[in-house]
Design a protein around this motif. Sequence first.
Motif, PDB file in Angstrom:
ATOM      1  N   MET A   1       0.734  -1.215   0.118  1.00  0.00           N
ATOM      2  CA  MET A   1      -0.012  -0.036   0.016  1.00  0.00           C
ATOM      3  C   MET A   1       0.811   1.201  -0.070  1.00  0.00           C
ATOM      4  O   MET A   1       1.844   1.173   0.699  1.00  0.00           O
ATOM      5  N   ALA A   2       0.475   2.258  -0.690  1.00  0.00           N
ATOM      6  CA  ALA A   2       1.275   3.459  -0.728  1.00  0.00           C
ATOM      7  C   ALA A   2       1.403   3.674   0.455  1.00  0.00           C
ATOM      8  O   ALA A   2       0.421   4.269   1.345  1.00  0.00           O
ATOM      9  N   LYS A   3       2.616   4.725   0.649  1.00  0.00           N
ATOM     10  CA  LYS A   3       2.625   5.308   2.146  1.00  0.00           C
ATOM     11  C   LYS A   3       2.593   6.861   2.098  1.00  0.00           C
ATOM     12  O   LYS A   3       3.152   7.243   1.185  1.00  0.00           O
ATOM     13  N   THR A   4       1.910   7.221   2.865  1.00  0.00           N
ATOM     14  CA  THR A   4       1.326   8.697   2.897  1.00  0.00           C
ATOM     15  C   THR A   4       1.614   9.488   3.947  1.00  0.00           C
ATOM     16  O   THR A   4       1.628   9.232   5.158  1.00  0.00           O
ATOM     17  N   ILE A   5       1.961  10.564   3.726  1.00  0.00           N
ATOM     18  CA  ILE A   5       2.295  11.564   4.979  1.00  0.00           C
ATOM     19  C   ILE A   5       1.187  12.915   4.668  1.00  0.00           C
ATOM     20  O   ILE A   5       1.112  13.238   3.482  1.00  0.00           O
ATOM     21  N   ILE A   6       0.608  13.347   5.793  1.00  0.00           N
ATOM     22  CA  ILE A   6      -0.222  14.654   5.743  1.00  0.00           C
ATOM     23  C   ILE A   6       0.663  15.552   6.277  1.00  0.00           C
ATOM     24  O   ILE A   6       1.009  15.459   7.509  1.00  0.00           O
ATOM     25  N   LEU A   7       0.676  16.853   5.683  1.00  0.00           N
ATOM     26  CA  LEU A   7       1.340  17.912   6.263  1.00  0.00           C
ATOM     27  C   LEU A   7       0.240  19.004   6.417  1.00  0.00           C
ATOM     28  O   LEU A   7      -0.521  19.227   5.145  1.00  0.00           O
ATOM     29  N   TYR A   8      -0.079  19.465   7.443  1.00  0.00           N
ATOM     30  CA  TYR A   8      -1.282  20.451   7.304  1.00  0.00           C
ATOM     31  C   TYR A   8      -0.944  21.666   8.178  1.00  0.00           C
ATOM     32  O   TYR A   8       0.106  21.465   9.148  1.00  0.00           O
ATOM     33  N   PHE A   9      -1.585  22.926   7.905  1.00  0.00           N
ATOM     34  CA  PHE A   9      -1.302  24.032   8.622  1.00  0.00           C
ATOM     35  C   PHE A   9      -2.689  24.253   9.170  1.00  0.00           C
ATOM     36  O   PHE A   9      -3.737  24.163   8.424  1.00  0.00           O
TER      37      PHE A   9
END
Length: 134
Positions: A1-9
């Motif tokens: 499965m694709a590895k995902t990171i969420i960057l948020y402000f």
Amino acid sequence: MAKTIILYFSKTGTTEKVAEVIASKLGADVYQIVEAVPYTNADLNWNNPTSRANIEQGDESARPTYKGELPDLTSYDQVIIGHPIWWGRPPRIIQTVMENLNLAGKRVATFATSGGSTYSEAQAVIDQMVKNSA
Ligand SMILES: Cc1cc2nc3c(=O)[nH]c(=O)nc-3n(C[C@H](O)[C@H](O)[C@H](O)COP(=O)(O)O)c2cc1C
């Protein structure tokens, strides 16, 4: 499965909540973008033409700096960036961050929360940023 990171402000927690929901659905890692010089409530007052946020949003060259180090994206396939809409577009710090990330070869998606504005103007800014960083 694709590895995902969420960057948020997020300054008032709305985008943060959405980031957490997406992260839990995707099993993604999460990274909060924090400004180096904290925004006060007065800085965020959109009714004041000379508030910090309003001046930055009106200045194409404004690039507020972020606190700390951005995450190493090497091990991620997908990068999701979340932000509020400020004057129709992403807060300028999102541009600072995108200019300092190596997004080459990554699948990039964005999302935003707003008081009602659509994503169309923000999309144009993001498209340009992705193009510049690829
Ligand atoms: C400086 C500033 C400008 C804003 N401009 C807009 C706007 O143009 N359109 C809109 O719908 N909402 C606007 N908002 C409202 C935010 O987009 C909305 O409250 C958002 O959900 C906040 O996300 P957060 O809690 O993650 O910071 C603005 C808010 C601030 C502080």
